[in-house]
Design a protein around this motif. Structure first.
Motif, mmCIF file in Angstrom:
data_model
loop_
_atom_site.group_PDB
_atom_site.id
_atom_site.type_symbol
_atom_site.label_atom_id
_atom_site.label_comp_id
_atom_site.label_asym_id
_atom_site.label_seq_id
_atom_site.Cartn_x
_atom_site.Cartn_y
_atom_site.Cartn_z
ATOM 1 N N MET A 123 28.237 47.086 37.979
ATOM 2 C CA MET A 123 27.860 47.720 39.244
ATOM 3 C C MET A 123 27.239 46.703 39.784
ATOM 4 O O MET A 123 27.123 46.382 41.246
ATOM 5 C CB MET A 123 27.286 49.073 39.284
ATOM 6 C CG MET A 123 28.087 50.258 38.438
ATOM 7 S SD MET A 123 29.644 50.285 39.645
ATOM 8 C CE MET A 123 30.675 51.413 38.666
ATOM 9 N N ASP A 124 26.102 46.132 39.184
ATOM 10 C CA ASP A 124 25.297 44.975 39.547
ATOM 11 C C ASP A 124 26.111 43.831 40.322
ATOM 12 O O ASP A 124 25.606 43.457 41.195
ATOM 13 C CB ASP A 124 24.320 44.785 38.665
ATOM 14 C CG ASP A 124 22.894 45.912 38.735
ATOM 15 O OD1 ASP A 124 23.069 46.896 39.321
ATOM 16 O OD2 ASP A 124 22.050 45.665 37.722
ATOM 17 N N ALA A 125 26.898 43.564 39.376
ATOM 18 C CA ALA A 125 27.831 42.274 40.041
ATOM 19 C C ALA A 125 28.559 42.708 41.285
ATOM 20 O O ALA A 125 28.591 41.716 42.122
ATOM 21 C CB ALA A 125 28.638 42.076 38.858
ATOM 22 N N LEU A 126 29.011 43.895 41.498
ATOM 23 C CA LEU A 126 29.736 44.571 42.489
ATOM 24 C C LEU A 126 28.834 44.550 43.972
ATOM 25 O O LEU A 126 29.175 44.160 45.120
ATOM 26 C CB LEU A 126 30.454 45.535 42.202
ATOM 27 C CG LEU A 126 31.693 45.665 41.776
ATOM 28 C CD1 LEU A 126 32.146 47.101 41.203
ATOM 29 C CD2 LEU A 126 32.608 44.841 41.977
ATOM 30 N N PHE A 127 27.435 45.089 43.357
ATOM 31 C CA PHE A 127 26.444 45.187 44.333
ATOM 32 C C PHE A 127 25.915 43.806 44.984
ATOM 33 O O PHE A 127 25.453 43.963 46.266
ATOM 34 C CB PHE A 127 25.332 46.048 43.801
ATOM 35 C CG PHE A 127 24.759 46.914 44.753
ATOM 36 C CD1 PHE A 127 25.012 48.046 45.392
ATOM 37 C CD2 PHE A 127 23.454 46.232 45.165
ATOM 38 C CE1 PHE A 127 24.627 48.754 46.374
ATOM 39 C CE2 PHE A 127 22.693 47.230 46.133
ATOM 40 C CZ PHE A 127 23.110 48.279 46.668
ATOM 41 N N PHE A 131 28.659 43.588 51.534
ATOM 42 C CA PHE A 131 29.692 44.716 51.643
ATOM 43 C C PHE A 131 31.163 44.406 52.310
ATOM 44 O O PHE A 131 32.150 44.425 51.792
ATOM 45 C CB PHE A 131 29.167 46.076 52.279
ATOM 46 C CG PHE A 131 28.299 46.770 51.581
ATOM 47 C CD1 PHE A 131 28.150 46.434 50.379
ATOM 48 C CD2 PHE A 131 27.431 47.759 52.086
ATOM 49 C CE1 PHE A 131 26.969 47.215 49.473
ATOM 50 C CE2 PHE A 131 26.504 48.513 51.551
ATOM 51 C CZ PHE A 131 26.521 48.048 50.087
ATOM 52 N N LEU A 132 30.941 43.639 53.418
ATOM 53 C CA LEU A 132 32.095 43.267 54.225
ATOM 54 C C LEU A 132 33.047 42.117 53.428
ATOM 55 O O LEU A 132 34.102 42.179 53.506
ATOM 56 C CB LEU A 132 31.745 42.548 55.609
ATOM 57 C CG LEU A 132 32.769 42.347 56.737
ATOM 58 C CD1 LEU A 132 33.752 43.612 56.693
ATOM 59 C CD2 LEU A 132 32.208 41.823 57.896
ATOM 60 N N LEU A 133 32.369 41.091 52.898
ATOM 61 C CA LEU A 133 32.904 40.200 52.270
ATOM 62 C C LEU A 133 33.612 40.745 50.884
ATOM 63 O O LEU A 133 34.935 40.293 50.796
ATOM 64 C CB LEU A 133 31.791 39.123 51.437
ATOM 65 C CG LEU A 133 32.360 37.883 50.699
ATOM 66 C CD1 LEU A 133 33.466 37.029 51.556
ATOM 67 C CD2 LEU A 133 31.207 37.038 50.420
ATOM 68 N N LEU A 134 32.998 41.650 50.197
ATOM 69 C CA LEU A 134 33.870 42.247 49.121
ATOM 70 C C LEU A 134 35.161 43.091 49.628
ATOM 71 O O LEU A 134 36.101 43.048 48.979
ATOM 72 C CB LEU A 134 32.839 43.375 48.313
ATOM 73 C CG LEU A 134 33.304 43.809 47.225
ATOM 74 C CD1 LEU A 134 33.932 42.970 46.124
ATOM 75 C CD2 LEU A 134 32.520 44.862 46.413
ATOM 76 N N ALA A 135 34.997 43.862 50.536
ATOM 77 C CA ALA A 135 35.913 44.492 51.354
ATOM 78 C C ALA A 135 37.165 43.718 51.699
ATOM 79 O O ALA A 135 38.215 43.909 51.747
ATOM 80 C CB ALA A 135 35.783 45.488 52.292
ATOM 81 N N VAL A 162 31.444 52.604 45.437
ATOM 82 C CA VAL A 162 31.206 52.974 44.074
ATOM 83 C C VAL A 162 29.966 52.780 43.531
ATOM 84 O O VAL A 162 29.138 53.488 42.910
ATOM 85 C CB VAL A 162 32.466 52.722 42.997
ATOM 86 C CG1 VAL A 162 32.214 52.810 41.683
ATOM 87 C CG2 VAL A 162 33.708 53.558 43.469
ATOM 88 N N PRO A 163 29.362 51.471 43.475
ATOM 89 C CA PRO A 163 27.930 51.089 43.137
ATOM 90 C C PRO A 163 26.974 51.924 43.648
ATOM 91 O O PRO A 163 26.036 52.184 42.979
ATOM 92 C CB PRO A 163 27.985 49.677 43.351
ATOM 93 C CG PRO A 163 29.185 49.108 43.399
ATOM 94 C CD PRO A 163 29.932 50.546 44.040
ATOM 95 N N LEU A 164 27.086 52.405 44.784
ATOM 96 C CA LEU A 164 25.899 53.145 45.504
ATOM 97 C C LEU A 164 25.843 54.287 44.939
ATOM 98 O O LEU A 164 24.841 54.954 44.610
ATOM 99 C CB LEU A 164 26.295 53.285 47.019
ATOM 100 C CG LEU A 164 26.154 52.065 47.837
ATOM 101 C CD1 LEU A 164 26.453 52.448 49.454
ATOM 102 C CD2 LEU A 164 24.669 51.469 47.836
#
Length: 309
Positions: A123-127, A131-135, A162-164
């Protein structure tokens, strides 16, 4: 039901105002989305009627209340059908985010150990990613397999949020699992999943609705950004406000304001309504921030008759 909606009925002051104003704006957009087939003058991609093509970039008039765009489609119709598209994506993405993030947060916070460490690292890796770049990355990877539709946009937004939910639920679960009533349930022989279901879940889930409402407002902006950059809903699959604003950028330099103004106002109004609703819920549900109605107490001493003393 009384326990769940009790804080809402007891809301006072600014929290009550934000709650009801946000709920009214959000409900208005929900009604527009539900009644879109009845109130929209045309389909989102209709550019001709009665054998005649609509005028291109026509200003607002009695025939087209919000004008037409460069594709000769009715701006009002695209605005109404776009409301349905936005809410569909937001609802699906929030459902997936809550269905994944909340259980993982409960398990990670309650059991701890190796499972907790692995999930926290993921989750930290996703966080870490914006946000926009990951989407954008997720939408790009899904474009060839799933296509640019509602499902792919919803999955791209789901991965972002999901991480939030995981962080909020995990941190609250860690605090709740040490409470005396949880310790008593374990001492009486209750199984771990029974303790989670009966004693932990209902004390943690109260933080989810305000967070979901605020995330819904942010999801609208994320979806609009994806559509503006060309990674959102495919134009042939449905109307989308971010895509309409992208096509209206070149119109603005020519003084054609209506193609971009109305989708932009719709985004601002819906995000404002959801934000007010989320902030109102947060101040209403959160016992630390909630203001309860005061009770007037008469502290004046009563004068008793000396004969009764």
């Amino acid at each position: 039901m009384r326990r769940a909606f009790g804080p809402v009925t007891e809301a006072r002051g600014m929290a009550r105002t934000m709650l009801w104003v946000g709920a009214g704006i959000s409900l208005a957009f929900v009604l527009i989305a539900v009644l879109a087939p009845l109130i929209a003058p045309y389909d989102f991609d209709t550019f001709r009627a009665d054998g005649q093509r609509f005028p291109q970039l026509a200003p607002p008039s009695s025939d087209h209340l919000m004008g037409t765009n460069v594709q000769s489609t009715d701006v009002l119709s695209r605005l109404i059908w776009g409301t349905q598209t936005e809410l569909k994506v937001v609802i699906v993405s929030l459902f997936f985010s809550i269905a994944i993030g909340v259980p993982l947060g409960l398990l990670s916070g309650y059991f701890g150990g190796t499972l907790d460490r692995i999930l926290v690292v993921i989750m930290d890796a996703l966080f870490v990613f914006p946000f926009l770049l990951l989407a954008i990355v997720i939408a790009f990877l899904l474009a060839d397999r799933v296509g640019q539709g509602i499902l792919s946009a919803a999955i791209a937004i789901t991965v972002v949020y999901v991480p939030l939910y995981f962080r909020v639920v995990r941190n609250h679960t860690i605090a709740i699992r040490e409470e005396p009533f949880v310790e008593a349930a374990r001492a009486l022989g209750a199984r771990p999943f029974t303790v989670i279901r009966k004693y932990v879940f209902f004390n943690v889930v109260q933080n989810v609705p305000p967070l979901a409402t605020l995330n819904a407002a942010d999801a609208i902006l994320t979806l609009a950004a994806l559509g503006f950059l060309g990674y959102g809903i495919q134009p042939s699959a449905g109307a989308e406000w971010g895509y309409d604003i992208n096509r209206a950028v070149s119109d603005a330099s020519s003084g054609i304001w209506w193609t971009g103004l109305f989708p932009g106002l719709a985004i601002v109004l819906l995000v404002t309504g959801l934000t007010l609703l989320g902030e109102g819920l947060n101040e209403t549900v959160n016992p630390v921030l909630r203001k309860r109605p005061g009770v007037k107490v008469d502290l004046e001493p009563t004068i008793q008759d000396p004969e009764t003393l």
